[in-house]
Design a protein around this motif. Sequence first.
Motif, PDB file in Angstrom:
ATOM      1  N   LEU A   1       0.724  -1.184  -0.036  1.00  0.00           N
ATOM      2  CA  LEU A   1      -0.006  -0.030   0.114  1.00  0.00           C
ATOM      3  C   LEU A   1       0.825   1.370  -0.101  1.00  0.00           C
ATOM      4  O   LEU A   1       1.973   1.434   0.846  1.00  0.00           O
ATOM      5  N   ASN A   2       0.386   2.310  -0.756  1.00  0.00           N
ATOM      6  CA  ASN A   2       1.006   3.620  -0.585  1.00  0.00           C
ATOM      7  C   ASN A   2       0.313   4.199   0.605  1.00  0.00           C
ATOM      8  O   ASN A   2      -1.068   4.513   0.704  1.00  0.00           O
ATOM      9  N   LEU A   3       0.928   4.555   1.632  1.00  0.00           N
ATOM     10  CA  LEU A   3       0.430   5.069   2.897  1.00  0.00           C
ATOM     11  C   LEU A   3       0.536   6.721   2.933  1.00  0.00           C
ATOM     12  O   LEU A   3       0.892   7.226   4.046  1.00  0.00           O
ATOM     13  N   GLY A   4       0.991   7.432   1.906  1.00  0.00           N
ATOM     14  CA  GLY A   4       0.890   8.597   1.948  1.00  0.00           C
ATOM     15  C   GLY A   4      -0.318   9.544   2.055  1.00  0.00           C
ATOM     16  O   GLY A   4      -1.415   8.778   2.010  1.00  0.00           O
ATOM     17  N   THR A   5      -0.323  10.635   2.235  1.00  0.00           N
ATOM     18  CA  THR A   5      -1.462  11.317   2.516  1.00  0.00           C
ATOM     19  C   THR A   5      -2.530  11.371   1.452  1.00  0.00           C
ATOM     20  O   THR A   5      -2.122  11.719   0.520  1.00  0.00           O
ATOM     21  N   PRO A   6      -3.879  11.044   1.542  1.00  0.00           N
ATOM     22  CA  PRO A   6      -4.611  11.340   0.540  1.00  0.00           C
ATOM     23  C   PRO A   6      -4.898  12.735   0.586  1.00  0.00           C
ATOM     24  O   PRO A   6      -4.944  13.472   1.241  1.00  0.00           O
ATOM     25  N   SER A   7      -5.417  13.146  -0.801  1.00  0.00           N
ATOM     26  CA  SER A   7      -5.621  14.423  -0.957  1.00  0.00           C
ATOM     27  C   SER A   7      -6.996  14.881  -0.516  1.00  0.00           C
ATOM     28  O   SER A   7      -7.914  13.999  -1.441  1.00  0.00           O
ATOM     29  N   LEU A   8      -7.302  15.656   0.406  1.00  0.00           N
ATOM     30  CA  LEU A   8      -8.775  15.672   0.847  1.00  0.00           C
ATOM     31  C   LEU A   8      -9.319  17.264   0.671  1.00  0.00           C
ATOM     32  O   LEU A   8      -8.554  18.140   0.845  1.00  0.00           O
ATOM     33  N   MET A   9     -10.364  17.490   0.036  1.00  0.00           N
ATOM     34  CA  MET A   9     -10.988  18.562  -0.158  1.00  0.00           C
ATOM     35  C   MET A   9     -12.302  18.888   0.836  1.00  0.00           C
ATOM     36  O   MET A   9     -13.110  17.948   0.677  1.00  0.00           O
ATOM     37  N   PHE A  10     -12.232  19.620   1.702  1.00  0.00           N
ATOM     38  CA  PHE A  10     -13.298  19.845   2.635  1.00  0.00           C
ATOM     39  C   PHE A  10     -14.083  21.141   1.953  1.00  0.00           C
ATOM     40  O   PHE A  10     -13.516  22.014   1.454  1.00  0.00           O
TER      41      PHE A  10
ATOM     42  N   ASN B   1      -5.322  26.093   2.589  1.00  0.00           N
ATOM     43  CA  ASN B   1      -4.863  24.569   3.043  1.00  0.00           C
ATOM     44  C   ASN B   1      -4.483  24.721   4.490  1.00  0.00           C
ATOM     45  O   ASN B   1      -4.207  25.857   5.122  1.00  0.00           O
ATOM     46  N   PHE B   2      -4.638  23.652   5.145  1.00  0.00           N
ATOM     47  CA  PHE B   2      -4.216  23.383   6.615  1.00  0.00           C
ATOM     48  C   PHE B   2      -3.588  22.179   6.792  1.00  0.00           C
ATOM     49  O   PHE B   2      -3.797  21.236   6.025  1.00  0.00           O
ATOM     50  N   ALA B   3      -2.846  22.210   7.796  1.00  0.00           N
ATOM     51  CA  ALA B   3      -1.991  20.930   8.344  1.00  0.00           C
ATOM     52  C   ALA B   3      -2.505  20.371   9.480  1.00  0.00           C
ATOM     53  O   ALA B   3      -2.664  20.843  10.468  1.00  0.00           O
ATOM     54  N   ASP B   4      -2.298  18.992   9.475  1.00  0.00           N
ATOM     55  CA  ASP B   4      -2.963  18.348  10.849  1.00  0.00           C
ATOM     56  C   ASP B   4      -1.292  18.307  11.698  1.00  0.00           C
ATOM     57  O   ASP B   4      -0.256  18.814  11.462  1.00  0.00           O
ATOM     58  N   ASN B   5      -1.495  17.516  12.697  1.00  0.00           N
ATOM     59  CA  ASN B   5      -0.325  17.467  13.737  1.00  0.00           C
ATOM     60  C   ASN B   5       0.799  16.764  13.140  1.00  0.00           C
ATOM     61  O   ASN B   5       2.081  16.794  13.682  1.00  0.00           O
ATOM     62  N   GLU B   6       0.766  16.092  12.011  1.00  0.00           N
ATOM     63  CA  GLU B   6       1.810  15.174  11.364  1.00  0.00           C
ATOM     64  C   GLU B   6       2.181  15.915  10.106  1.00  0.00           C
ATOM     65  O   GLU B   6       3.000  15.333   9.160  1.00  0.00           O
ATOM     66  N   ASP B   7       1.608  17.075   9.786  1.00  0.00           N
ATOM     67  CA  ASP B   7       2.300  18.132   8.840  1.00  0.00           C
ATOM     68  C   ASP B   7       1.511  17.537   7.431  1.00  0.00           C
ATOM     69  O   ASP B   7       1.993  17.677   6.205  1.00  0.00           O
ATOM     70  N   ASN B   8       0.440  16.628   7.512  1.00  0.00           N
ATOM     71  CA  ASN B   8      -0.361  16.432   6.245  1.00  0.00           C
ATOM     72  C   ASN B   8      -1.323  17.411   5.940  1.00  0.00           C
ATOM     73  O   ASN B   8      -1.951  18.126   6.852  1.00  0.00           O
ATOM     74  N   TYR B   9      -1.149  18.064   4.644  1.00  0.00           N
ATOM     75  CA  TYR B   9      -2.013  19.079   4.236  1.00  0.00           C
ATOM     76  C   TYR B   9      -3.384  18.763   3.510  1.00  0.00           C
ATOM     77  O   TYR B   9      -3.272  17.675   3.122  1.00  0.00           O
ATOM     78  N   PHE B  10      -4.400  19.629   3.881  1.00  0.00           N
ATOM     79  CA  PHE B  10      -5.826  19.299   3.462  1.00  0.00           C
ATOM     80  C   PHE B  10      -6.157  20.615   2.718  1.00  0.00           C
ATOM     81  O   PHE B  10      -5.758  21.647   3.379  1.00  0.00           O
ATOM     82  N   ALA B  11      -7.160  20.708   2.019  1.00  0.00           N
ATOM     83  CA  ALA B  11      -7.822  21.844   1.417  1.00  0.00           C
ATOM     84  C   ALA B  11      -9.159  22.085   1.961  1.00  0.00           C
ATOM     85  O   ALA B  11      -9.934  21.141   2.184  1.00  0.00           O
ATOM     86  N   VAL B  12      -9.380  23.395   1.822  1.00  0.00           N
ATOM     87  CA  VAL B  12     -10.788  23.836   2.236  1.00  0.00           C
ATOM     88  C   VAL B  12     -11.304  24.592   1.118  1.00  0.00           C
ATOM     89  O   VAL B  12     -10.546  25.532   0.760  1.00  0.00           O
ATOM     90  N   MET B  13     -12.521  24.654   0.600  1.00  0.00           N
ATOM     91  CA  MET B  13     -13.088  25.433  -0.430  1.00  0.00           C
ATOM     92  C   MET B  13     -14.654  25.633   0.051  1.00  0.00           C
ATOM     93  O   MET B  13     -15.267  24.923   0.499  1.00  0.00           O
ATOM     94  N   GLU B  14     -14.804  27.107  -0.331  1.00  0.00           N
ATOM     95  CA  GLU B  14     -16.058  27.632   0.025  1.00  0.00           C
ATOM     96  C   GLU B  14     -17.036  27.218  -0.912  1.00  0.00           C
ATOM     97  O   GLU B  14     -16.921  27.113  -2.290  1.00  0.00           O
ATOM     98  N   LYS B  15     -18.137  26.528  -0.432  1.00  0.00           N
ATOM     99  CA  LYS B  15     -19.169  26.104  -1.203  1.00  0.00           C
ATOM    100  C   LYS B  15     -20.390  26.106  -0.563  1.00  0.00           C
ATOM    101  O   LYS B  15     -20.816  25.946   0.514  1.00  0.00           O
TER     102      LYS B  15
END
Length: 125
Positions: free
Chosen positions: A69-78, A110-124
């Motif tokens: 498995l690729n255990l990298g961070t998935p790209s999440l858009m909130f 974008n924001f990062a969690d406690n392990e420096d994984n980055y996620f995106a947020v978009m206004e919808k």
Amino acid sequence: MTLSLGQIMLYVNDQQTSLQFWIEKIGFKLIAENDEGDFKWYEVASSEQTETTIVLQDKQTVAKMSPELNLGTPSLMFYTNDIEKLYQTYKNKEITVGELVEMPFGKVFNFADNEDNYFAVMEKN
């Protein structure tokens, strides 16, 4: 036949710290947890009614069970309906956030969690 997204597996190094981040800083709720010996996971979501949840899996345990498995961070858009308020809330909670930018399709950051994984947020709306 239809296919819908039910869970996102997020592989983390420290499940307890990640769980605290998602609950205390982001405001998600603990939906379910499993503690069967070495295979422990936590399921979190913005509410109990949401269709998609995030499952916090221990990265080392999963690597042993499924080394392919690729255990990298998935790209999440909130999505949010008030991005400026959310952006300020995250800054006030000392969450690492990127710049709030205006794109042709709307405002994002974008924001990062406690392990420096980055996620995106978009206004919808």
